[in-house]
Design an enzyme around this catalytic site. Sequence first.
Site, PDB file in Angstrom:
ATOM      1  N   LYS A   1       0.850  -0.963  -0.022  1.00 51.01           N
ATOM      2  CA  LYS A   1       0.014   0.166   0.082  1.00 51.01           C
ATOM      3  C   LYS A   1       1.276   1.155  -0.129  1.00 51.01           C
ATOM      4  CE  LYS A   1      -3.816   2.606   2.385  1.00 51.01           C
ATOM      5  NZ  LYS A   1      -4.179   2.560   3.536  1.00 51.01           N
ATOM      6  N   GLU A  10      10.735  -4.351   4.578  1.00 51.36           N
ATOM      7  CA  GLU A  10      10.719  -6.219   3.598  1.00 51.36           C
ATOM      8  C   GLU A  10      10.365  -5.797   3.166  1.00 51.36           C
ATOM      9  OE1 GLU A  10       8.930  -4.909   6.942  1.00 51.36           O
ATOM     10  OE2 GLU A  10       8.927  -6.402   8.534  1.00 51.36           O
ATOM     11  N   GLY A  29      -4.785  -2.344   5.461  1.00 48.40           N
ATOM     12  CA  GLY A  29      -3.706  -3.093   4.664  1.00 48.40           C
ATOM     13  C   GLY A  29      -4.438  -4.467   5.016  1.00 48.40           C
ATOM     14  N   ARG A  30      -5.368  -4.771   5.918  1.00 46.69           N
ATOM     15  CA  ARG A  30      -5.863  -6.096   6.112  1.00 46.69           C
ATOM     16  C   ARG A  30      -7.070  -6.055   6.036  1.00 46.69           C
ATOM     17  NH1 ARG A  30      -4.807  -2.914  10.505  1.00 46.69           N
ATOM     18  NH2 ARG A  30      -5.739  -1.710  11.855  1.00 46.69           N
ATOM     19  N   GLU A  60      -3.970  -6.962  15.323  1.00 42.19           N
ATOM     20  CA  GLU A  60      -4.018  -5.333  14.591  1.00 42.19           C
ATOM     21  C   GLU A  60      -5.054  -4.547  14.410  1.00 42.19           C
ATOM     22  OE1 GLU A  60      -0.789  -4.804  11.592  1.00 42.19           O
ATOM     23  OE2 GLU A  60      -2.378  -4.438  10.131  1.00 42.19           O
ATOM     24  N   HIS A  91      -3.642 -33.341  17.969  1.00 44.87           N
ATOM     25  CA  HIS A  91      -2.094 -33.672  18.481  1.00 44.87           C
ATOM     26  C   HIS A  91      -1.750 -32.994  19.032  1.00 44.87           C
ATOM     27  CE1 HIS A  91      -4.334 -37.851  17.303  1.00 44.87           C
ATOM     28  NE2 HIS A  91      -4.905 -36.738  16.487  1.00 44.87           N
ATOM     29  N   LYS A 136       9.534  -0.478  13.845  1.00 43.36           N
ATOM     30  CA  LYS A 136      10.738  -0.039  11.982  1.00 43.36           C
ATOM     31  C   LYS A 136      11.455   0.715  13.028  1.00 43.36           C
ATOM     32  CE  LYS A 136       5.860  -0.992  10.568  1.00 43.36           C
ATOM     33  NZ  LYS A 136       4.854  -0.577   8.939  1.00 43.36           N
TER      34      LYS A 136
HETATM   35  O1  F6P Z   1       3.386  -2.892   9.736  1.00 45.70           O
HETATM   36  C1  F6P Z   1       1.590  -2.767   9.615  1.00 45.70           C
HETATM   37  C2  F6P Z   1       1.792  -3.049   8.453  1.00 45.70           C
HETATM   38  O2  F6P Z   1       1.651  -1.340   8.428  1.00 45.70           O
HETATM   39  C3  F6P Z   1      -0.148  -3.358   8.177  1.00 45.70           C
HETATM   40  O3  F6P Z   1      -0.817  -2.490   8.346  1.00 45.70           O
HETATM   41  C4  F6P Z   1       0.459  -3.464   6.817  1.00 45.70           C
HETATM   42  O4  F6P Z   1      -0.979  -4.328   6.239  1.00 45.70           O
HETATM   43  C5  F6P Z   1       1.868  -4.047   6.452  1.00 45.70           C
HETATM   44  O5  F6P Z   1       2.371  -3.211   7.183  1.00 45.70           O
HETATM   45  C6  F6P Z   1       2.069  -3.323   5.067  1.00 45.70           C
HETATM   46  O6  F6P Z   1       2.200  -2.098   4.266  1.00 45.70           O
HETATM   47  P1  F6P Z   1       2.280  -2.213   3.065  1.00 45.70           P
HETATM   48  O7  F6P Z   1       1.663  -2.679   2.317  1.00 45.70           O
HETATM   49  O8  F6P Z   1       2.098  -0.594   3.134  1.00 45.70           O
HETATM   50  O9  F6P Z   1       3.782  -2.532   2.649  1.00 45.70           O
END
Ligand code: F6P
Length: 522
Positions: free
Chosen positions: A188, A194, A243-244, A329, A360, A488
Site C-alpha cells: 500500500k 521487507e 491493509g488487512r 492489529e 495431537h 520499524k
Molecule cells: O506493519 C504493519 C503494516 O502497516 C500493516 O498494517 C500492513 O498491512 C503492512 O504493514 C504492509 O504495509 P504495506 O502494504 O504498506 O507494505
Amino acid sequence: MNAETDGTWRRLREHSRRLGPVHLRQLLRDERRTPELVASLDDLTLDFSREKLDAAALEDLVQLARNADVEGMRERMVAAEPINSSERRAVLHMALRGGAPAPAGADVVVERDRFLDFAEQVRAGPFRDVLSLGIGGSHLGPAMAARALTPDHDGPRLHHVSNIDGADLADTVRGLDPARTLVIVCSKSFGTLETMANARLARAWLGDRAPAHMVGVSANPAACREFGIPQDRIFGFWDWVGGRFSVWSAVGLSLAIGIGARRFRSLLSGAADMDRHFRSAPLRHNLPVLHALVGIWRRNLMGWPSVALVPYDQRLDRFVAFIQQLEMESNGKRVTRDGEPAGGSTSPVIWGEPGSNAQHSFFQFLHQGTDTVPVDFLIAARPRDADRGHHALLQANCLAQGQALALGRTADEVAAALRAGGEDEGAVARLVPHLLLPGDRPSTTVTYRSLDPYSLGRLVALYEHRVFVQGVIWGVNSHDQWGVEHGKVLADGLIPALRDGAAVEADPSTRALVARLRDLGS
Ligand code: F6P
C-alpha cells in the site's frame, strides 16, 4: 465501554455470575436452548450452543450493541465518514466488492476490471510462475485465499513471499525460471522495508527482464514508477482501504491470476452478500454482530484472554494467521478513539492450527490444562476433494472435540470405564484424576456447505464485520496500527550497526546483543 456504570453491563455481569457456575453439561440438558443460540445466513451457520450462554444473556448482549450505536457507526462507515480518526481516513473496503457505495471520484469498477483483465492476460500468456511480494495485509489475504481455494486454481503457479529473512525469497525462487516468472510487488505504501528489500532482490534476480516482468500494486503509484515499474503495470487502490482489509482490491491480483476473474468475482459477491446481511439484518439475527457479542461475552464477562481458532480444513491453514492480523492489529488497542483508557480488556490473543492436527498438539492443554480457552471450530458439510466417507472422519473429529470440551468426562464415568477394563480399586483411585476431563469449556462451531470462492468471501467478511462491531463496543479505532511503527524506526536505527559495523547508540542490552551477533557473524 462504560462497564462500571452502565445498566446493561450490570445485567450482563449478573448473567455471568448466574451462568458461570452452571456446567455446560447442565446447560445442554435444555432441549429448547440450542435453537435459540444458532443463527444462519443461507448455508452458513454460527452455533453458539456450546457457549456458556443462554437467550436472556444474549438479549442483553444485543442491547450492548444497541447502546454502543453499532448501527450508527456502521452507517457512518458506509457514508465514508473518516471513522479511522487517527489517520483521518474513511473505511470503505466494502465498496471494493459492491457491499457499499464507492466514494465520489474513486473508479472502483474501472480499476477492478483493469486488474481482472490483466489477470486473464497473464493466465493466457507464457508465465509459469507468479511471485507476489508483500507483507502483513499485502500478503496474508492473497496467500490465505490462494491456499484455501487450491481446487479452484487453474492458472500459473503462485508463490507468496513476505519475510525480510532472505531465506524466504531464496527458497522460493530456487527452481523458478526468471524468464517465465511474473513478480508482483504489493505494498500500500510502497515503502515497507521487507517488501522493498525483497523487491530489489527480485529485480536483480530477473536481470534484464525487469521491469517487463514486474507489476506494482499500491496506493502510492508515484513510488512504483520511481522503482521502475511502467505505468500500465501499476494497479492502484485507495487510502480508505486498510491493509488487512485489502484482499478485495488489486492486492488480490496473484489470487485472481491463480483462480481467474470469474471465481475472483464470486469471492467478492460472497463478501458483498455478507455486507448486505450485516447492513440489514436485525441485530438479534445479524451473524457478525452475534459473533462479535459472543467474543465480548468470553473476553469481558467470562474474562478469558485467548481464543483458539481451529478450522477443520487443511486448506485454511493460513486462515489463523490472517485472522490474527485482522483481529489483533485492529483491536489490540488500549485507548479509545478519544485517547482515553479503554476501560476494559480488548482483543484476545488469537492462535490456532487446523484440526485434526491440533488434536495431537495443543488439545491436551485445552481439555485438561489450568486455563479455559474458548475454541472457534470451522467445518464444511461437503469436501472439495475427499470422498464423503473420508470427510465424515474429519467432521466426526471436529464435533467430538467440541463435545468433549463441553461435557468432559466425570470421575464416575472414568471409574466405570476403568472397572469395566478390569482395573482394581487401587488403580481406579490412582488413575481417575488423570483421566477425567473437567469439561465446561466453551466453543462456537461455524458450518457451511463447502469452501469455495463465494463461501470464503462470506466467511472473511463475517470476521471483518465482527472486528468492526467489537471495536465499536470497546470504543477503539480498529483501523489504525500505530503500535507497529516504533519498532520499524528502531530497526532502521540498528541497520548501520549490524550491516556496516557502525557504532551503536542504544541501551546496554541492545548494544550487547548487537556486539554478540557481530562477533558470532564475523
Ligand atoms: O506493519 C504493519 C503494516 O502497516 C500493516 O498494517 C500492513 O498491512 C503492512 O504493514 C504492509 O504495509 P504495506 O502494504 O504498506 O507494505
